[in-house]
Design a protein around this motif. Structure first.
Motif, PDB file in Angstrom:
ATOM      1  N   THR A 123       0.838  -1.183   0.000  1.00 19.93           N
ATOM      2  CA  THR A 123       0.000   0.000   0.000  1.00 19.93           C
ATOM      3  C   THR A 123       0.880   1.241   0.000  1.00 19.93           C
ATOM      4  N   ILE A 124       0.577   2.175  -0.881  1.00 22.26           N
ATOM      5  CA  ILE A 124       1.394   3.380  -1.003  1.00 22.26           C
ATOM      6  C   ILE A 124       1.128   4.301   0.178  1.00 22.26           C
ATOM      7  N   SER A 125       2.184   4.767   0.828  1.00 18.03           N
ATOM      8  CA  SER A 125       2.075   5.740   1.914  1.00 18.03           C
ATOM      9  C   SER A 125       2.992   6.905   1.623  1.00 18.03           C
ATOM     10  N   ILE A 126       2.808   7.984   2.390  1.00 19.42           N
ATOM     11  CA  ILE A 126       3.602   9.185   2.154  1.00 19.42           C
ATOM     12  C   ILE A 126       5.086   8.887   2.358  1.00 19.42           C
ATOM     13  N   LYS A 127       5.423   7.999   3.309  1.00 20.19           N
ATOM     14  CA  LYS A 127       6.810   7.748   3.655  1.00 20.19           C
ATOM     15  C   LYS A 127       7.556   6.976   2.587  1.00 20.19           C
ATOM     16  N   ASN A 128       6.867   6.073   1.883  1.00 21.09           N
ATOM     17  CA  ASN A 128       7.580   5.225   0.937  1.00 21.09           C
ATOM     18  C   ASN A 128       7.227   5.509  -0.518  1.00 21.09           C
ATOM     19  N   ILE A 129       6.712   6.739  -0.787  1.00 18.75           N
ATOM     20  CA  ILE A 129       6.408   7.095  -2.170  1.00 18.75           C
ATOM     21  C   ILE A 129       7.712   7.200  -2.954  1.00 18.75           C
ATOM     22  N   ASN A 130       7.751   6.519  -4.072  1.00 16.69           N
ATOM     23  CA  ASN A 130       8.919   6.535  -4.939  1.00 16.69           C
ATOM     24  C   ASN A 130       8.690   7.555  -6.049  1.00 16.69           C
ATOM     25  N   LYS A 131       9.654   8.457  -6.231  1.00 17.43           N
ATOM     26  CA  LYS A 131       9.514   9.511  -7.236  1.00 17.43           C
ATOM     27  C   LYS A 131       9.362   8.930  -8.635  1.00 17.43           C
ATOM     28  N   GLN A 132      10.079   7.834  -8.906  1.00 15.61           N
ATOM     29  CA  GLN A 132       9.965   7.204 -10.217  1.00 15.61           C
ATOM     30  C   GLN A 132       8.566   6.626 -10.430  1.00 15.61           C
TER      31      GLN A 132
END
Length: 346
Positions: free
Chosen positions: A2-11
């Motif tokens: 699940t995408i969270s603010i902490k592990n968002i990948n710019k790519q």
């Protein structure tokens, strides 16, 4: 995953933005250059323009539907609760809401012209987005599981290597202290220089070998110190030769990887053996390090204690973990010689 603010990948964000830009551009790209048919009612907008605006509206509504399915419904209901029927009900509610908002948007934008747009295109595009979001979720979960598996495997290997390296020092000290005890009985005046040489070895073990890799030259110095210590103990009772590499090398090696083979040669290649000999050689070739050590053996099998062979089994395991498919270890033994040959590609 699940995408969270902490592990968002710019790519990943860039990939999503480009993907949605391409998706929203499809109605304009597929519109083509076909001229609009003659208007029956001049007050109506061109059909092609209406269709383009309609599918653009639908595409924009499908963006939140994509993330609702991939980030909420699948991970929170289908995967976490393992409830397929609840997922299907929630999906039907979400799609019904999407169709309602799409119909409401058509009426607000196009008024009476809203009925001119086919429902089949709405259903097809929504099902297409549903399939893509589900596939994305499954692939993302599989990639995350593989990353977690690799991370766990790496941590397990690190822990095992740390444990194996921690075994080297006690095993080495056990052998050296036994040597000092034996020396104190036969040559008590030689105990002091042996202890001094041992302190040099301990300094290397405690400080020089803390990193994951050391220069081959450092390992050679350590090996030479160990040989010097043994020569103080045995003197002329044993013939020892040590052939070092002819040229300087920047090869990095796992610390204390070679010493167990030399320890084993001194431990089993001297007692109860007529004219003991130990020959050690190191070479550096185009592929890496070539090491060999051979010692005379006793034709009669010797009794082994429970700790015998710990050093060899330890270094074999370390070689397997550190240099998989990059080393070749050959150990041969006959009635006169025990021969170890090791080639490491570094």
């Amino acid at each position: 995953m699940t995408i969270s603010i902490k592990n968002i990948n710019k790519q990943q964000v860039l990939f999503h933005i480009i993907g949605w830009i391409c998706f929203l551009s499809l109605p304009y790209l597929l519109r083509g250059t076909t001229p609009d048919p003659p208007k029956i009612n001049p007050s109506l907008p061109p059909p092609n323009a209406n269709a383009t605006m309609y599918f653009t509206l639908l595409s924009m509504l499908n963006i939140p539907f994509f993330y609702l399915n991939s980030q909420v419904l699948i991970p929170k209901i289908w995967t976490k609760r393992n409830n397929v029927w609840l997922y299907i009900i929630a999906l039907i509610v979400a799609m019904t809401t999407l169709f309602y908002l799409n119909g409401l948007g058509k009426v607000l934008l196009f008024g009476p012209n809203a009925t001119r747009f086919p429902r089949l295109g709405t259903i097809f595009q929504t099902l297409f987005v549903l399939a893509i979001s589900t596939s994305y979720r499954i692939m993302a979960d599989n990639i995350h599981k593989e990353e977690v598996r690799k991370e766990q495997e790496n941590e397990r290997l690190k822990s095992e290597l740390s444990f194996l390296r921690s075994q080297i020092s006690p095993h080495f000290m056990f052998n050296v202290l036994n040597s000092i005890v034996s020396l104190s009985r036969r040559k008590p005046d030689m105990v002091e220089p042996v202890v001094i040489k041992l302190s040099e070895l301990m300094r290397y073990m405690l400080y020089e070998s803390e990193g994951t890799k050391v220069l081959l030259s450092k390992e050679i110095q350590y090996l030479q110190s160990y040989i010097d210590l043994q020569m103080i103990r045995f003197g002329d009772d044993v013939v020892v030769s040590f052939q070092k590499p002819q040229k300087e090398s920047n090869i990095l090696l796992e610390p204390m990887l070679i010493i167990p083979f030399v320890e084993n040669a001194f431990k089993h290649g001297i007692g109860m053996i007529l004219s003991p000999e130990i020959h050690i050689a190191m070479e550096v070739d185009d592929k890496g390090l070539v090491f060999s050590v051979k010692n005379k053996t006793n034709p009669k099998p010797e009794a082994k204690d429970h700790a015998s062979g710990i050093g060899l089994s330890n270094v074999k395991r370390r070689l397997t973990l550190l240099y998989p498919e990059q080393h070749q270890l050959i150990i041969t033994q006959d009635s006169h010689w025990y021969d170890v040959r090791l080639h490491i590609e570094v």
